[in-house]
Scaffold this active site. Structure first.
Site, PDB file in Angstrom:
ATOM      1  CB  CYS A 100     -66.852   4.119 -18.834  1.00  0.00           C
ATOM      2  SG  CYS A 100     -65.233   3.356 -18.850  1.00  0.00           S
ATOM      3  CG  HIS A 199     -54.623  12.047 -16.184  1.00  0.00           C
ATOM      4  ND1 HIS A 199     -55.662  12.331 -17.035  1.00  0.00           N
ATOM      5  CD2 HIS A 199     -54.583  10.712 -16.083  1.00  0.00           C
ATOM      6  CE1 HIS A 199     -56.230  11.204 -17.410  1.00  0.00           C
ATOM      7  NE2 HIS A 199     -55.588  10.202 -16.860  1.00  0.00           N
ATOM      8  CG  ASP A 209     -64.810  14.768 -20.311  1.00  0.00           C
ATOM      9  OD1 ASP A 209     -64.644  14.598 -19.080  1.00  0.00           O
ATOM     10  OD2 ASP A 209     -65.715  14.205 -20.937  1.00  0.00           O
ATOM     11  N   GLY A 210     -63.191  17.447 -17.931  1.00  0.00           N
ATOM     12  CA  GLY A 210     -63.898  18.360 -17.038  1.00  0.00           C
ATOM     13  C   GLY A 210     -65.195  17.724 -16.559  1.00  0.00           C
ATOM     14  CG  HIS A 233     -56.127   7.088 -14.226  1.00  0.00           C
ATOM     15  ND1 HIS A 233     -55.322   7.292 -15.319  1.00  0.00           N
ATOM     16  CD2 HIS A 233     -55.346   6.502 -13.291  1.00  0.00           C
ATOM     17  CE1 HIS A 233     -54.103   6.852 -15.059  1.00  0.00           C
ATOM     18  NE2 HIS A 233     -54.091   6.356 -13.841  1.00  0.00           N
ATOM     19  CG  ASP A 236     -60.136  15.067  -8.332  1.00  0.00           C
ATOM     20  OD1 ASP A 236     -59.259  15.763  -7.813  1.00  0.00           O
ATOM     21  OD2 ASP A 236     -61.112  14.626  -7.693  1.00  0.00           O
ATOM     22  CG  HIS A 257     -68.194   0.434 -15.742  1.00  0.00           C
ATOM     23  ND1 HIS A 257     -69.156   0.085 -16.654  1.00  0.00           N
ATOM     24  CD2 HIS A 257     -67.148   0.904 -16.483  1.00  0.00           C
ATOM     25  CE1 HIS A 257     -68.721   0.327 -17.880  1.00  0.00           C
ATOM     26  NE2 HIS A 257     -67.499   0.837 -17.804  1.00  0.00           N
ATOM     27  CD  GLU A 258     -63.998   3.014 -15.297  1.00  0.00           C
ATOM     28  OE1 GLU A 258     -64.983   3.510 -15.861  1.00  0.00           O
ATOM     29  OE2 GLU A 258     -63.007   2.598 -15.936  1.00  0.00           O
ATOM     30  CG  HIS A 261     -63.067  -1.202 -18.291  1.00  0.00           C
ATOM     31  ND1 HIS A 261     -63.585  -1.857 -19.382  1.00  0.00           N
ATOM     32  CD2 HIS A 261     -63.823  -0.085 -18.130  1.00  0.00           C
ATOM     33  CE1 HIS A 261     -64.616  -1.156 -19.857  1.00  0.00           C
ATOM     34  NE2 HIS A 261     -64.783  -0.084 -19.113  1.00  0.00           N
ATOM     35  CG  HIS A 267     -67.525  -0.344 -22.623  1.00  0.00           C
ATOM     36  ND1 HIS A 267     -67.049   0.827 -23.122  1.00  0.00           N
ATOM     37  CD2 HIS A 267     -67.466  -0.224 -21.271  1.00  0.00           C
ATOM     38  CE1 HIS A 267     -66.722   1.621 -22.124  1.00  0.00           C
ATOM     39  NE2 HIS A 267     -66.952   1.003 -20.988  1.00  0.00           N
ATOM     40  CB  ALA A 429     -34.669  -2.336 -45.564  1.00  0.00           C
TER      41      ALA A 429
HETATM   42 CA   LIG Z   1     -65.595  14.220 -16.914  1.00  0.00          CA
HETATM   43 ZN   LIG Z   2     -66.125   1.326 -19.145  1.00  0.00          ZN
HETATM   44 ZN   LIG Z   3     -55.801   8.166 -17.050  1.00  0.00          ZN
END
Ligand SMILES: [Ca+2]
Ligand SMILES: [Zn+2]
Ligand SMILES: [Zn+2]
Ligand SMILES: [Ca+2]
Ligand SMILES: [Zn+2]
Length: 523
Positions: A100, A199, A209-210, A233, A236, A257-258, A261, A267, A429
């Site tokens: 994540c 994005h 990161d692809g 997010h 994709d 999991h997301e 958050h 975590h 100041a």
């Molecule tokens: Ca990725």
């Molecule tokens: Zn996470």
């Molecule tokens: Zn995002």
């Protein structure tokens, strides 16, 4: 623009993607000495291990090396590896597991600061950031803003999977989740979207990161991220599937999991927990105990809710995820009560909010960020501020002043301005030279000696006796990294060149046009 200057500008833009000043690229001598790649160094920054984040390399091995090896040690400690401070093969392997994108320790995606939360993950497993980042209501709305382009999950299956992922959390708490559709999609408290690469217009928003690596990220409720607070997010460029197979990552478990958050959980350092940062497929999934304790610490248990089951109006959400709507009272037409230059960035203050710009580029959201999300315990309505030459930032309001190093207040503050020999309620100041700082109030100016820590003899004076062409009132002022002094009255500003005490020709000009990148305003 020549190449060297262009490169400098680009490097500085890269620096903006990180909330603080530790350089985004590691100096070559450290890279060689420690056998660490830029990618590994950047991983340590992104996930909260390099501390303090406002560290600047000294290029002295005995000072700089421990900063990086300590970060590696903290990483090894979190992942229960032998703590050597060295990037051995095993450490590298753990580093590049699919995970994540929410940071592991210290700073999380709920604010820009680090140090005060260090150590929490050692005391307990789940981490809820003192419960500051949670929804006030137990009625939580969510929406699916768009759909994945890869993986081929049917839309009805996707919806149903998201619903089940929310039920993981509502099964053990009083929380009730409702999906919003159609024109209400952007008003949901938790908006779910599939995004690639960079994005967001917010340069501090983490970048995907692809394929593999980071699979998703999410933003805590009521955190410093403005309109994306509570949002999720998914990358994709990664493939999500419904099963457990080699074609992709299990969407249900990643989503559950997301959602953790998005409800305010950080975590966990319990490798069995759902909130463990890595993607580990769990057969016969049941929410682990550690996560149950975490979410119940925030929202109470199902049978005896600690949170009253009352809908609190969260207000409408902005219309679009990616395009920010200009607010009615724009930062461009506003006046500011204080302006300061910190390490080349311009910070402006008004009420509870601050804005940050860099070379006319607004870095914070247009609606600003909460002051106390960046400077803990600093109140609203700051009247004057300056960065001292020792790097510390000083804030003034009424009869008190505050001193900060980065986001941390120095011990013993706030203190009375009277001890500096200054009047209550200074307007502005200006740290004009290394040794001398000017304070303005009404039509008077005080010259303060930073070494002697006292006001110079003969002061206060009338502003006109010290600065020519400035008029008889200054509402904000800052010493910029170009060496010039900038003094504001309302929405206009005057420039006073380095070493001079006379306004340059061609001033006043409009402040928000020249410093916040606003369209030019006819004065
Ligand atoms: Ca990725
Ligand atoms: Zn996470
Ligand atoms: Zn995002
Ligand atoms: Ca002011
Ligand atoms: Zn793992």
């Amino acid at each position: 623009m020549d190449t060297a200057l262009l490169l400098l500008v680009l490097l500085n833009l890269i620096a903006l993607t990180f909330p603080a000043a530790i350089p985004p690229r590691i100096p070559r001598f450290l890279k060689d000495r420690l056998q660490i790649t830029h990618k590994e160094y950047s991983y340590l920054i992104r996930n909260g291990y390099l501390r303090p984040r406002n560290y600047e390399f000294t290029f002295e091995a005995e000072k700089d090396i421990p900063v990086v090896t300590d970060a590696i040690s903290r990483f090894q400690e979190f992942y229960k590896l032998p703590v050597t401070g060295e990037l051995d093969e095993r450490t590298r392997g753990v580093m590049w597991e699919p995970r994540c994108g929410y940071p592991d320790v210290g700073e999380s995606l709920h604010n820009e600061t680090v140090e005060n939360r260090a150590g929490h993950h050692r005391v307990r497993r789940y981490d809820i950031a003192d419960g500051r980042y949670k929804w006030d209501s137990s009625q939580i709305t969510y929406s699916l803003v768009n759909f994945p382009t890869r993986g081929g999950i049917k839309l009805s299956d996707l919806r149903n999977t998201i619903k089940r992922a929310f039920e993981v959390w509502s099964d053990v708490t009083p929380l009730v989740f409702t999906e919003l559709h159609g024109h209400e999609v952007n008003q949901a408290m938790v908006r779910i979207a599939f995004m690639k690469g960079r994005h967001s217009h917010d340069l501090e928003h983490p970048i995907f990161d692809g394929p593999n690596g980071d699979l998703a990220h999410a933003f805590s409720p009521k955190s410093g991220w403005g309109e994306v607070n509570g949002d999720i997010h998914f990358d994709d460029d990664d493939v999500f599937t419904l099963g457990n197979n080699d074609r992709g990552y299990n969407f249900f478990q990643t989503a559950a999991h997301e959602i953790g958050h998005a409800l305010g959980l950080d975590h966990s350092n319990d490798p069995e927990a759902l909130m463990w940062p890595h993607y580990h497929f769990m057969r016969d999934f049941e929410l682990p105990d550690d996560d149950i304790r975490g979410v119940q610490a925030l929202y109470g248990t199902k049978t005896s809710p600690r949170v009253p089951n009352v809908r609190i109006d969260q207000g409408p959400r902005p219309k679009s995820t990616l395009v920010r709507q200009p607010s009615k009272k724009s930062y461009c037409t506003s006046g500011y009560s204080a302006v300061t230059s910190i390490s080349g960035s311009i910070y402006t203050f008004k009420g509870k909010f601050y804005w940050r710009s860099w070379r006319r580029l607004l870095v914070t959201p247009k609606d600003g960020r909460k002051i106390h999300d960046k400077w803990y315990h600093l109140p609203a309505n700051i009247r004057a501020s300056y960065q001292r030459r020792d790097g510390k930032t000083v804030f003034f309001r009424g009869a008190k002043y505050w001193v900060y190093f980065g986001s941390q207040m120095e011990p013993g503050y706030p203190r009375p301005v009277a001890e500096l020999g200054l009047p209550k309620g200074v307007d502005a100041a200006l740290s004009k030279t290394k040794a001398k700082t000017f304070f303005f109030k009404g039509d008077q100016v005080w010259r303060f000696d930073e070494r002697k820590k006292s006001v110079d003899n003969g002061y206060p004076k009338k502003i006109g006796e010290v600065f020519t062409g400035l008029g008889d009132k200054v509402t904000a002022a800052f010493q910029h990294d170009d060496g010039n002094s900038y003094l504001l009255r309302g929405k206009k500003y005057y420039r006073v060149a380095k070493g001079k005490y006379e306004v340059d020709p061609g001033y006043p000009r409009h402040f928000t046009s020249d410093f916040l990148g606003c369209a030019s305003v006819t004065a």
